[in-house]
Each structure stands twice: as structure tokens, then as C-alpha cells.
Design a protein around this motif. Structure first.
Motif, PDB file in Angstrom:
ATOM      1  N   GLN A   1       0.087   5.374  -9.979  1.00 20.14           N
ATOM      2  CA  GLN A   1       0.004   5.948  -8.634  1.00 20.14           C
ATOM      3  C   GLN A   1      -1.056   6.492  -8.166  1.00 20.14           C
ATOM      4  OE1 GLN A   1       3.114   5.222  -7.075  1.00 20.14           O
ATOM      5  NE2 GLN A   1       3.628   4.038  -8.700  1.00 20.14           N
TER       6      GLN A   1
ATOM      7  N   TYR B   1      -2.484   4.188  -5.377  1.00 20.76           N
ATOM      8  CA  TYR B   1      -2.188   2.831  -5.562  1.00 20.76           C
ATOM      9  C   TYR B   1      -1.373   2.315  -4.181  1.00 20.76           C
ATOM     10  CZ  TYR B   1       0.457  -1.354  -6.895  1.00 20.76           C
ATOM     11  OH  TYR B   1       1.099  -2.841  -7.131  1.00 20.76           O
TER      12      TYR B   1
ATOM     13  N   LYS C   1      -4.409  -4.683  -6.003  1.00 17.86           N
ATOM     14  CA  LYS C   1      -3.284  -4.045  -6.720  1.00 17.86           C
ATOM     15  C   LYS C   1      -2.535  -4.550  -8.011  1.00 17.86           C
ATOM     16  CE  LYS C   1      -0.929  -1.908  -2.796  1.00 17.86           C
ATOM     17  NZ  LYS C   1       0.299  -1.788  -1.995  1.00 17.86           N
TER      18      LYS C   1
ATOM     19  N   TRP D   1      -4.209  -2.765 -11.127  1.00 17.46           N
ATOM     20  CA  TRP D   1      -3.590  -1.338 -11.358  1.00 17.46           C
ATOM     21  C   TRP D   1      -2.252  -1.500 -11.656  1.00 17.46           C
ATOM     22  CZ3 TRP D   1      -7.139   2.524 -12.036  1.00 17.46           C
ATOM     23  CH2 TRP D   1      -8.243   2.305 -11.505  1.00 17.46           C
ATOM     24  N   GLN D   2      -1.540  -2.341 -11.198  1.00 25.40           N
ATOM     25  CA  GLN D   2       0.104  -2.420 -11.503  1.00 25.40           C
ATOM     26  C   GLN D   2       0.349  -2.623 -12.959  1.00 25.40           C
ATOM     27  OE1 GLN D   2       2.184  -5.615  -9.634  1.00 25.40           O
ATOM     28  NE2 GLN D   2       3.805  -4.414  -9.231  1.00 25.40           N
TER      29      GLN D   2
ATOM     30  N   SER E   1       0.985   8.291 -13.446  1.00 26.17           N
ATOM     31  CA  SER E   1       2.035   7.203 -13.274  1.00 26.17           C
ATOM     32  C   SER E   1       2.823   7.585 -12.411  1.00 26.17           C
ATOM     33  CB  SER E   1       2.351   6.704 -14.623  1.00 26.17           C
ATOM     34  OG  SER E   1       2.887   7.792 -15.475  1.00 26.17           O
TER      35      SER E   1
ATOM     36  N   GLU F   1      -5.228   9.149 -14.622  1.00 29.26           N
ATOM     37  CA  GLU F   1      -4.247   8.436 -14.100  1.00 29.26           C
ATOM     38  C   GLU F   1      -3.032   9.066 -14.023  1.00 29.26           C
ATOM     39  OE1 GLU F   1      -3.846   4.392 -15.611  1.00 29.26           O
ATOM     40  OE2 GLU F   1      -5.926   4.015 -15.400  1.00 29.26           O
TER      41      GLU F   1
END
Length: 314
Positions: free
Chosen positions: A253, A236, A244, A247-248, A275, A273
Motif C-alpha cells: 500500500q 500504490y 501497478k 507492485w501489486q 501492506s 513496505e
């Protein structure tokens, strides 16, 4: 030559000067970070990587053995004591139960013990890493057999078999979220990425479209990697600002995508993923996941003209 990063705990005044002078006389390039307690030493290790810990045997907040037991796997630890030379009465630092010490008149000899300590720790670390990698590879072999069993053609429910497989991958990799994405489209229609089945770790919010109603982005730059049977990895923090925002929403992460391919084209991918951590994926992890993606396609996808995962969430 990179500077030697030293974490020095509860050594001040003349003792500190003895260490600095002896390292300088031996032409070491070094940087010293000071900590006056075990607690501050642990906090320092959380903020920076050190090559060696040098600690006074007497600490204000408890036995030095506690500190060494916690940090001993992370870096070489050298415990020293302050005292006086019985012959000259000058201040010295000495290594308990050895003949190594530092004084104003003798500054070099203790470095032999320091270098030996670092070499012994490095060899032990290599052995631990080799054992860990072997155990990890054994874990992957066992997990792959379980995936093959789960995905056997005899299983009546394809979705259940896939979900069980994804959950196994989540558990083995200690990851936050694992899911399948399928690629739809043709020459006359825009390509669309549809997230279908998904499993999440306890406490991690689902990002299935049924719950979030978020369209999964399609990155043309991924075509080249997926077509070449190569994974895509994202952190990220390294994303461009315009990427971003999406993906936010996933609280991500780090991300890994393993392509699911058929007839030299990719039909979709398995997404992973994390986090919690900006994770680097090892070669053995990627190899294992490629084998699982092949199983998923071979057992449940390659013989069907339509995607096996029907999109019920759109």
C-alpha cells in the motif's frame, strides 16, 4: 470558511431543529451527519472525519459515556439532554450541569460552550501530539544506539548484523517488510536492482527473489532523488497503471526507499513496505532512517570494493 462537520447522535425532531436553527442564526456553515446509535456513530467515524460530536445523553444501545470514551481522543464531544423549560414549557436542549441550553427563543448562548469545548479539546490534542512526538523521538534515539551497537565492526557476521538491524527497524516502525536492494551495472551494462537481505512481519509473505523470482524494477527517475540523498515515497493508489502490476505482487500500500550512498553516488537503498496502510512518512522517521543507512554503509560497505551483500538468491 470550511463547513463545520457535525456528527449528531440520537437527536431528532424539535431537538434537531434547535441545533440547526441556532447554528444558522450564528452564521455557521455546517453539515450534519445523523446516527441513531453508538454503533452507527462509530461506523460513521470510520467513513468520514468530523469536527464535533453532539450526542443525546440517552442512547438506545447503552451509556453515552462509552461512546465519549472511544471517540473523545478523535474529536470534541458534547453531550446534551432534551427537556422542557420550567417557565415557558417550550422544548429545550440543555447541556447537563451547566446553564447552557437551546430553545426557540434563546438559540445563541449554548454556542459559547460549544466553542469552549472545541478549544479545550484542540489544546489537549496539541499537548498529546507534542508528548507523542517527544516519545517517538526518544524511541528513535534509543533505536539508533541499538543499531550502532549491532553494526559495530566487532560483529563477526555482517549478514546477521544487517538482518538484526532491519528487524529492529521493522519493529520500531510497525512495518510489513524491510529489505536491502543493491545497484549493479556499469557504463557498458544495464543497471540492475537486486534485492538481497529481507525481514518480514509475522504473517507477511517474503518477497525475496529466492522465493518469488521477481526482478526488482529499476526506475531512472529515482536516480535524481537518490543522488541528492533524498528518499523516494510511493503510494500504490497513486501509481500509474503500467507500474501497478509489479507492485501489486508485493501486496504493497505504501513504500519508502532510503538511499545508501558512497562518494556522492548511490549503491542501493533500504526499502520499507506497508501492506496495510497508504502511509505518510514523517520527517523524524526519515531522518532516523537516513542515520541508519549511513551506519550500514559506514560500518560494512564503504571500505569494500564489492557489495557486502552477495547475491545468493539469483
Amino acid at each position: 470558511m470550511e463547513s463545520l462537520q457535525l456528527l449528531v447522535v440520537s437527536l431528532k425532531g424539535k431537538s434537531q431543529t434547535l441545533i440547526e436553527n441556532s447554528l444558522a442564526e450564528a452564521n455557521y456553515s455546517f453539515e450534519i451527519t445523523h446516527a441513531d446509535s453508538k454503533q452507527h456513530a462509530l461506523l460513521a467515524c470510520g467513513e468520514k472525519k468530523f469536527d464535533v460530536l453532539i450526542s443525546n445523553c440517552k442512547l438506545s444501545d447503552g451509556p453515552v459515556t462509552d461512546l465519549v470514551s472511544v471517540l473523545g481522543d478523535l474529536l470534541p464531544c458534547l453531550v446534551m439532554a432534551e427537556g422542557k423549560c420550567p417557565f415557558t414549557a417550550e422544548s429545550i436542549l440543555f447541556i447537563p450541569e451547566t446553564n447552557y441550553y437551546i430553545s426557540c427563543s434563546e438559540q445563541i448562548s449554548w454556542l459559547t460552550h460549544l466553542e469552549n469545548t472545541m478549544a479545550i479539546w484542540e489544546n489537549a490534542a496539541k499537548e498529546r501530539i507534542a508528548l507523542f512526538n517527544q516519545n517517538y523521538n526518544n524511541l528513535f534515539e534509543t533505536a539508533l544506539l541499538r543499531c550502532a551497537e549491532e553494526l559495530s565492526p566487532g560483529n563477526e557476521s555482517t549478514d546477521t548484523a544487517i538482518l538484526n538491524t532491519l528487524d529492529l527497524l521493522r519493529e520500531v516502525l510497525d512495518i510489513s517488510r524491510v529489505y536491502i536492494c543493491r545497484k549493479y551495472g556499469s557504463a557498458n551494462h544495464a543497471t540492475e536492482i537486486v534485492q538481497t537481505l529481507e525481514v518480514c512481519a509475522p504473517g507477511v509473505a517474503s518477497k525475496n527473489r529466492k522465493n518469488s523470482n521477481v526482478n526488482y524494477p529499476y526506475y531512472k527517475s529515482w536516480d535524481r532523488s537518490f543522488s541528492a540523498q533524498k528518499p523516494v515515497q510511493i503510494k500504490y493508489a497513486a501509481l500509474e497503471p503500467d507500474q501497478k502490476s509489479w507492485w501489486q505482487t508485493r501486496d504493497m500500500q505504501s513504500f519508502l526507499a532510503i538511499p545508501i550512498s558512497y562518494n556522492e553516488t548511490w549503491d542501493g537503498f533500504i526499502g520499507f513496505e506497508d501492506s496495510m496502510h497508504p502511509r505518510d512518512w514523517s520527517t523524524s522517521e526519515i531522518s532516523f532512517l537516513k542515520s541508519v543507512s549511513e551506519l550500514i554503509h559506514e560500518k560494512h560497505m564503504h571500505f569494500q570494493n564489492t557489495p557486502v551483500f552477495q547475491n545468493n538468491n539469483v
